[in-house]
Design a protein around this motif. Structure first.
Motif, PDB file in Angstrom:
ATOM      1  N   GLU A   1       0.782  -0.960   0.045  1.00 13.42           N
ATOM      2  CA  GLU A   1       0.095  -0.099  -0.062  1.00 13.42           C
ATOM      3  C   GLU A   1       0.772   1.221   0.007  1.00 13.42           C
ATOM      4  N   GLN A   2       1.830   1.228   0.727  1.00 11.27           N
ATOM      5  CA  GLN A   2       3.009   2.174   0.701  1.00 11.27           C
ATOM      6  C   GLN A   2       3.551   2.612  -0.562  1.00 11.27           C
ATOM      7  N   SER A   3       3.802   1.538  -1.433  1.00  8.45           N
ATOM      8  CA  SER A   3       4.209   1.532  -2.726  1.00  8.45           C
ATOM      9  C   SER A   3       3.395   2.301  -3.763  1.00  8.45           C
TER      10      SER A   3
ATOM     11  N   SER B   1       3.038   6.030  -2.934  1.00 12.57           N
ATOM     12  CA  SER B   1       4.187   6.699  -3.176  1.00 12.57           C
ATOM     13  C   SER B   1       4.280   6.934  -4.811  1.00 12.57           C
TER      14      SER B   1
END
Length: 500
Positions: A255-257, A260
């Protein structure tokens, strides 16, 4: 006592001064010109550069063809991915990127500096006016007034090309900035494609992970039921739950990818965070756009001619050579011409009468005799800068060739990896189905089933990543081939070449 010349006398006096100046300078100019031109006749060093191969060594795959890509393919190569969302993202990035706007200001600065260098070739003309009143202290002398006006011209004749070489250097600087802006545009387009690929890969990985979690949750419930029925142990339950929680722990990372990648797209487009969410939420034609099966790569020489970074390095090399020539010209004399038209009158009304006008023309020749080595050291500085620019140009060519070869290899590697992962995924899915059947028959334990299912999801995730790598490698390849820009009015030089 100041004598005011009549109009005819003024004209004749100016002509006489011009003839005397020309006569006095003629012999000196001939001699100096002969020596000076001989000194400037040093042949321009040749740049051997890098031997460019005739073909790409990494283009042996059947996916690449030797024909040159069309101009449309190069200028907007991302359209071959057939994704309208990506097309819009690239258009918005090229139109609103902050770094591109900064590049435009650099281009405007280079154009203004070229204009300053061009102005040095022409004369400068100024006008002056003055007035004075002298008050007498006693009654013996009356008060007097005087007024004056003049037009002055100064012009340094560029005998040995110092100013013309400076203008040529600024012109080359301007052309280099044009190429730098084109290179930046190509980079922004490629970075947008890479960020979009990362976003779609993250979304596809989340989809695979969610299916994996759903399968693991179902397995955990099944094992708990079997434990309640006395058919499974507490150890098996804890093992299943442990693997389930480990899989869940991977979701925040993906999810962070995704976040970003979205933020990178916003920044590339010069937008505030979240401005592109509505565009990205629209359904796409494919989860991860696939490049065409055949890619035209042409030959190395054509790619080098197209690449704006190579063209910029070449322009910088020309600028350094022109500055070296300008430094060499400082060894030789300079011819300065000055002329003025003056008027003096005791009253303002008579200031512009023909009888109040007089003029002069002066020509002066100045040559350096002793400069404490300044000229030689300046030449040494410019020569070192030229040699550094030559090495930089050679290095840029080498980097360009290597970048294309790496990109060709990356595309071929990603394609072959995708083929292998597709086969691996199909085999893993068949193995998982057999494991389910054997588990239902009591021939294997639940961990064996979970391992085979995990193999399926791992293969699917690796396949998604490989597809993203192929999309990224495709974009990198086309940028390395010199694509992603086109001549337009924003970067074109409105004045064309110099007047040197």
């Amino acid at each position: 006592m100041l004598r005011y010349l009549t109009t005819e006398e003024s004209i004749q006096e100016m002509k006489g001064r011009a003839r005397r100046s020309a006569a006095s300078l003629a012999t000196a100019l001939v001699a100096v010109g002969t020596v000076g031109c001989a000194g400037l006749a040093t042949p321009r060093p040749s740049i051997e550069g890098v031997e460019v191969p005739g073909t790409w060594s990494e283009a042996g795959s059947a996916a690449f063809v030797g024909q040159d890509p069309s101009l449309d393919e190069l200028a907007a190569w991302w359209r071959q991915l057939d994704d309208p969302i990506l097309d819009e993202l690239v258009e918005r990035a090229v139109a609103g990127n902050i770094d591109l706007e900064i590049g435009v200001t650099r281009l405007e600065e280079a154009r203004a500096l070229r204009g300053l260098a061009k102005a040095d070739l022409g004369p400068s003309i100024s006008a002056n006016a003055s007035g004075a009143r002298n008050e007498a202290l006693g009654d013996a002398a009356p008060s007097t007034e005087s007024y004056g006006a003049s037009v002055d011209m100064a012009w340094e004749v560029d005998l040995f090309g110092a100013n013309r070489q400076a203008l040529a250097a600024r012109q080359a600087d301007l052309e280099a900035e044009v190429e730098n802006l084109r290179a930046l545009r190509a980079l922004i387009a490629a970075e947008t494609v890479v960020a979009y690929a990362d976003l779609r890969v993250a979304e596809a990985r989340l989809e695979v992970l969610d299916r994996s979690l759903e399968s693991r949750e179902e397995s955990a419930r099944l094992v708990e039921w079997r434990e309640q029925a006395g058919l499974a142990s507490t150890l098996e339950v804890n093992q299943v739950k442990s693997q389930l929680h480990q899989a869940r722990a991977g979701r925040p990372v993906i999810e962070q990818s995704r976040v970003s990648a979205r933020l990178r797209l916003d920044v590339l487009a010069g937008e505030a965070p979240g401005a592109l969410d509505a565009v990205l939420a629209a359904p796409s034609a494919a989860p991860i756009p696939a490049p065409p099966s055949l890619i035209a790569v042409g030959i190395p020489a054509d790619a080098l001619r197209r690449r704006p970074d190579v063209r910029s390095a070449e322009r910088s090399l020309e600028a350094a050579w022109a500055r070296l020539g300008s430094a060499e010209a400082a060894r030789y004399p300079r011819l300065q011409l000055t002329a003025s038209l003056d008027s003096r009158s005791p009253t303002v009304d008579e200031l512009f009468d023909l009888d109040s006008l007089f003029g002069n023309l002066i020509a002066g020749l100045a040559a350096p005799i002793f400069e404490s080595g300044r000229i030689d050291q300046n030449i040494a500085v410019r020569d070192a800068q030229w040699r550094r620019a030559a090495l930089s140009y050679e290095g840029t060519v080498l980097d360009a060739l290597a970048e294309v070869e790496r990109s060709l290899s990356a595309v071929d590697t990603a394609r072959r990896r995708i083929l292998s992962l597709r086969e691996a995924t199909a085999a893993a899915a068949e193995a998982a189905e057999l494991a389910d059947q054997r588990y239902a028959a009591g021939l294997v334990d639940v961990l064996s089933v979970l391992e085979t299912e995990q193999t399926v999801f791992t293969s699917e995730e690796q396949l998604v990543i490989a597809k993203g790598d192929l999309m990224t490698a495709f974009g990198t390849l086309y940028r390395a081939l010199g694509g992603g820009w086109e001549t337009d009015t924003d970067t074109a030089d409105p004045e064309g070449t110099t007047d040197a």
